[in-house]
Design an enzyme around this catalytic site. Sequence first.
Site, PDB file in Angstrom:
ATOM      1  N   GLY A 144      -0.538   0.334  17.222  1.00  0.00           N
ATOM      2  CA  GLY A 144      -0.514  -0.299  15.905  1.00  0.00           C
ATOM      3  C   GLY A 144      -0.781   0.715  14.814  1.00  0.00           C
ATOM      4  O   GLY A 144      -1.915   0.884  14.371  1.00  0.00           O
ATOM      5  N   CYS A 145       0.285   1.389  14.359  1.00  0.00           N
ATOM      6  CA  CYS A 145       0.153   2.446  13.349  1.00  0.00           C
ATOM      7  C   CYS A 145       0.412   1.932  11.935  1.00  0.00           C
ATOM      8  O   CYS A 145       0.128   2.623  10.968  1.00  0.00           O
ATOM      9  CB  CYS A 145       1.110   3.587  13.685  1.00  0.00           C
ATOM     10  SG  CYS A 145       0.973   5.047  12.636  1.00  0.00           S
ATOM     11  N   ALA A 146       0.959   0.734  11.804  1.00  0.00           N
ATOM     12  CA  ALA A 146       1.315   0.212  10.480  1.00  0.00           C
ATOM     13  C   ALA A 146       0.072   0.007   9.613  1.00  0.00           C
ATOM     14  O   ALA A 146      -1.011  -0.316  10.114  1.00  0.00           O
ATOM     15  CB  ALA A 146       2.062  -1.105  10.626  1.00  0.00           C
ATOM     16  N   ASN A 203       0.845  -1.192   0.000  1.00  0.00           N
ATOM     17  CA  ASN A 203       0.000   0.000   0.000  1.00  0.00           C
ATOM     18  C   ASN A 203       0.880   1.241   0.000  1.00  0.00           C
ATOM     19  O   ASN A 203       2.107   1.144  -0.080  1.00  0.00           O
ATOM     20  CB  ASN A 203      -0.952  -0.014   1.201  1.00  0.00           C
ATOM     21  CG  ASN A 203      -0.208  -0.143   2.513  1.00  0.00           C
ATOM     22  OD1 ASN A 203       0.574   0.724   2.898  1.00  0.00           O
ATOM     23  ND2 ASN A 203      -0.435  -1.253   3.216  1.00  0.00           N
TER      24      ASN A 203
END
Length: 440
Positions: free
Chosen positions: A294-296, A231
């Site tokens: 959880g920023c990924a 992405n």
Amino acid sequence: MSHLAGKRILLGISAGIAAYKSAHLARLLKKAGAEVRVVMTEGAQAFITPLTLQALTGEAVRTSLLDPEAEAGMGHIEMARWADIVLIAPATADLMARLAHGHADDLLTTLCLATQADCMMAPAMNQAMWRHPATQDNVTRLTEYGWRLLGPDAGDQACGDIGPGRMLEPEAIVAMLFAPADNLPLESASASASIDSAPDDTVSLDALGLAITLTAGPTREPLDPVRYLTNHSSGKMGYALAAAAARRGARVRLISGPVNLPTPAGVERIDVESTNEMYEAARQSAIDSDIFIGCAAVADYRAERFSEHKIKKTSGDEALELRLVKNPDIVAAIAVAEPRPFVVGFAAETRDVESYARDKLVRKNLDMIVANDVSQAGLGFGADENAALLLWRDTTSESGRLELPPQSKATLADAIITTVMERFHAKQREALQTPQQDTP
């Protein structure tokens, strides 16, 4: 690459109980890519041995001004010229007094008078000694001479007292080496600080000592040896969050997908490629973490089969069918793990942002979620700016919503970490106040 890579740091250690932290500090500086040489005062050697520091830095430790072998080449002047940064940690009240009055009665003070490097110190002493007018006068002199004070922190002390005077944790020191002066504790950055300043008068170090795991960037799901699914995530938001948390004194572990970004100062980085690799690294790291963010931008699906050879285009075929299977849901898995950290998720949406974010917050059992509309031009993936909607579940307050307008990702990261820390500490206080049920 770390901002400390290639920097020449002269680490001075004076005679305080906090000297035991200096070994870890030396290790972190080396890990960040700095060249480190150590100078110890005579008293410091009563708390930690030169051999320990030599093993950690790979360099001989200097302890004496009158070392015939070193002084044959004016060694103390050579070391003063060698350093980009002189960092004294811990800096005792006695050493601060001697430096404030221009003494040069041992190797460390002599080097400090002779150097033109950036000079910094991390004070460490009893709270009454820190508050004493003589020490505060010395703080004023040192800051006027160009010294930059990192800390001190406040809290429990080895003598049993509680108050300002603790040496900052090594992670916080590393993170603050290149922080602007207005990010330092007010007691340290201002020469006119009151000796009666309370710990609350300092710039926030509310994450001091906490273990925070962050995921950032995209993941890649291979189709064949030359192609993959991914992405547009650049990792900028996650890296800004890691830097913001480290500046507040947290021990930050950053699990990163493939990005082209330098590792923030004071941050431990683990590189991964696929979602499964990120899942395993996150699961292991979360075990001893206080907070998980959880920023990924994780790929939800991967190819059911990986082709060992490049998938060839066949003549006459107008379409290629790929069968995809679900990847593990990293943030949801962490949210049900035991022991469970405080869990913050991210939701990158293109429509109905708040509705989808609220559903994800509840469905995945998160403590907090950060949502943003990635369809807005100039915000989100790859951009230097972002906006966010913060939502949380809170039994003690009706307010569980904060909207943050478009701003730089670095500024936004500070605002997000501020709210994360507020909610984390609120949950900790609530847990302490909740009566424990007896198990029958």
